[in-house]
Write a protein that holds these residues in place. Sequence first.
Motif, PDB file in Angstrom:
ATOM      1  N   THR A   1      -3.505   6.466  -7.432  1.00 18.21           N
ATOM      2  CA  THR A   1      -4.425   7.592  -7.624  1.00 18.21           C
ATOM      3  C   THR A   1      -3.803   8.857  -7.031  1.00 18.21           C
ATOM      4  OG1 THR A   1      -6.365   6.148  -7.512  1.00 18.21           O
ATOM      5  CG2 THR A   1      -6.728   8.490  -7.126  1.00 18.21           C
TER       6      THR A   1
ATOM      7  N   ASP B   1      -4.451  12.989  -6.177  1.00 18.43           N
ATOM      8  CA  ASP B   1      -5.422  14.064  -5.976  1.00 18.43           C
ATOM      9  C   ASP B   1      -4.942  15.297  -6.732  1.00 18.43           C
ATOM     10  OD1 ASP B   1      -7.097  16.072  -5.107  1.00 18.43           O
ATOM     11  OD2 ASP B   1      -7.065  15.455  -3.012  1.00 18.43           O
TER      12      ASP B   1
ATOM     13  N   THR C   1       0.835  -1.201   0.000  1.00 16.59           N
ATOM     14  CA  THR C   1       0.000   0.000   0.000  1.00 16.59           C
ATOM     15  C   THR C   1       0.871   1.253   0.000  1.00 16.59           C
ATOM     16  OG1 THR C   1      -1.729  -1.175   1.222  1.00 16.59           O
ATOM     17  CG2 THR C   1      -1.812   1.235   1.254  1.00 16.59           C
ATOM     18  N   VAL C   2       0.437   2.244  -0.765  1.00 11.28           N
ATOM     19  CA  VAL C   2       1.143   3.528  -0.783  1.00 11.28           C
ATOM     20  C   VAL C   2       1.037   4.173   0.595  1.00 11.28           C
ATOM     21  CG1 VAL C   2       1.209   5.844  -1.791  1.00 11.28           C
ATOM     22  CG2 VAL C   2       0.723   3.854  -3.241  1.00 11.28           C
TER      23      VAL C   2
ATOM     24  N   SER D   1       4.967   9.636   0.250  1.00 13.36           N
ATOM     25  CA  SER D   1       4.880   9.490  -1.207  1.00 13.36           C
ATOM     26  C   SER D   1       4.523  10.841  -1.845  1.00 13.36           C
ATOM     27  CB  SER D   1       3.838   8.442  -1.575  1.00 13.36           C
ATOM     28  OG  SER D   1       4.173   7.172  -1.050  1.00 13.36           O
TER      29      SER D   1
ATOM     30  N   GLN E   1      -2.455   0.754  -4.364  1.00 15.16           N
ATOM     31  CA  GLN E   1      -1.922  -0.542  -3.959  1.00 15.16           C
ATOM     32  C   GLN E   1      -1.249  -1.222  -5.138  1.00 15.16           C
ATOM     33  OE1 GLN E   1      -5.373  -2.640  -2.351  1.00 15.16           O
ATOM     34  NE2 GLN E   1      -4.768  -2.104  -0.261  1.00 15.16           N
TER      35      GLN E   1
ATOM     36  N   THR F   1      -5.379   8.611 -12.413  1.00 17.94           N
ATOM     37  CA  THR F   1      -4.941   7.281 -11.992  1.00 17.94           C
ATOM     38  C   THR F   1      -3.991   6.664 -13.003  1.00 17.94           C
ATOM     39  OG1 THR F   1      -6.831   6.179 -13.056  1.00 17.94           O
ATOM     40  CG2 THR F   1      -7.098   6.833 -10.748  1.00 17.94           C
TER      41      THR F   1
ATOM     42  N   ASP G   1      -0.720  13.873  -1.732  1.00 17.65           N
ATOM     43  CA  ASP G   1      -1.998  13.151  -1.651  1.00 17.65           C
ATOM     44  C   ASP G   1      -2.033  12.062  -2.720  1.00 17.65           C
ATOM     45  OD1 ASP G   1      -2.982  14.635   0.495  1.00 17.65           O
ATOM     46  OD2 ASP G   1      -3.720  16.210  -0.841  1.00 17.65           O
TER      47      ASP G   1
ATOM     48  N   THR H   1      -9.280  13.592  -9.662  1.00 14.34           N
ATOM     49  CA  THR H   1      -8.180  12.628  -9.527  1.00 14.34           C
ATOM     50  C   THR H   1      -7.694  12.156 -10.894  1.00 14.34           C
ATOM     51  OG1 THR H   1      -9.672  10.718  -9.371  1.00 14.34           O
ATOM     52  CG2 THR H   1      -9.034  11.792  -7.306  1.00 14.34           C
TER      53      THR H   1
ATOM     54  N   THR I   1      -2.530   7.793  -3.245  1.00 15.78           N
ATOM     55  CA  THR I   1      -3.014   6.547  -2.656  1.00 15.78           C
ATOM     56  C   THR I   1      -2.905   5.426  -3.685  1.00 15.78           C
ATOM     57  OG1 THR I   1      -5.295   7.044  -3.333  1.00 15.78           O
ATOM     58  CG2 THR I   1      -4.628   7.714  -1.111  1.00 15.78           C
TER      59      THR I   1
END
Length: 227
Positions: A109, A111, A63-64, A68, A95, A140, A91, A138, A93
Amino acid sequence: MSLFTRRRVVIGVSALAALVLVVVGGTYLYINVFSDDAPEPLALETSPPPASGGSGDLTGTWTVAGGSEAGYRVDEVLNGQDNTVVGRTSDVTGQITVAGGEATDGEITVDMTTITTDSGSRDGQFRGPIMQTDEFPTSTFTLTSPVPLDGLDGGPISVTATGDLTVRDVTHSIEVQLDVQRSGDGVQVAGSGEIQFADFEVDPPDLGFVRVEDSGTVEFLLTLSQG
């Protein structure tokens, strides 16, 4: 032409030349004196903590974690002066799944509403007419092909990842160059990839006094933790 008219023309030309010098000179001072240098590209730590437990199996979901970062790097011409703009956010996130010595799945992802540069007015343009973050908050990156992690226990490795980048609801496949290393009980991943703005239906600004190039670089530094 009367002497008075000639004097007015000379004064007008001189004033215009002075204005050009002020604009160009002011821009030079802003870029080279008053503005900070563009940050260096995101990269791995040069002396990471030794991997916990030696050569452990990386199988599982990563997981991030905090620390990061992700963002963009783009070149622009500001009043005739070359300038590099870097925007970043923490920001981030996502996996990544590892199985059989490969990263088999993953999605990161970012932000877009919290990406900032050294200019509030530039950030307003970025969030507004350029990226429309109210509607598309967002972006991705989704891995589409396995990434081998052979040799990671011996130190940093460099690999290429292929995935789908989605920006403003437009998806395009890109290649990202990755540097990966163990760091304590985690993993660090630094990556970057070049994109063409037209692929994502993004119009780079061309406002006369500032012109942004047609391509840029997405970059990130991920700290991954397991459990």
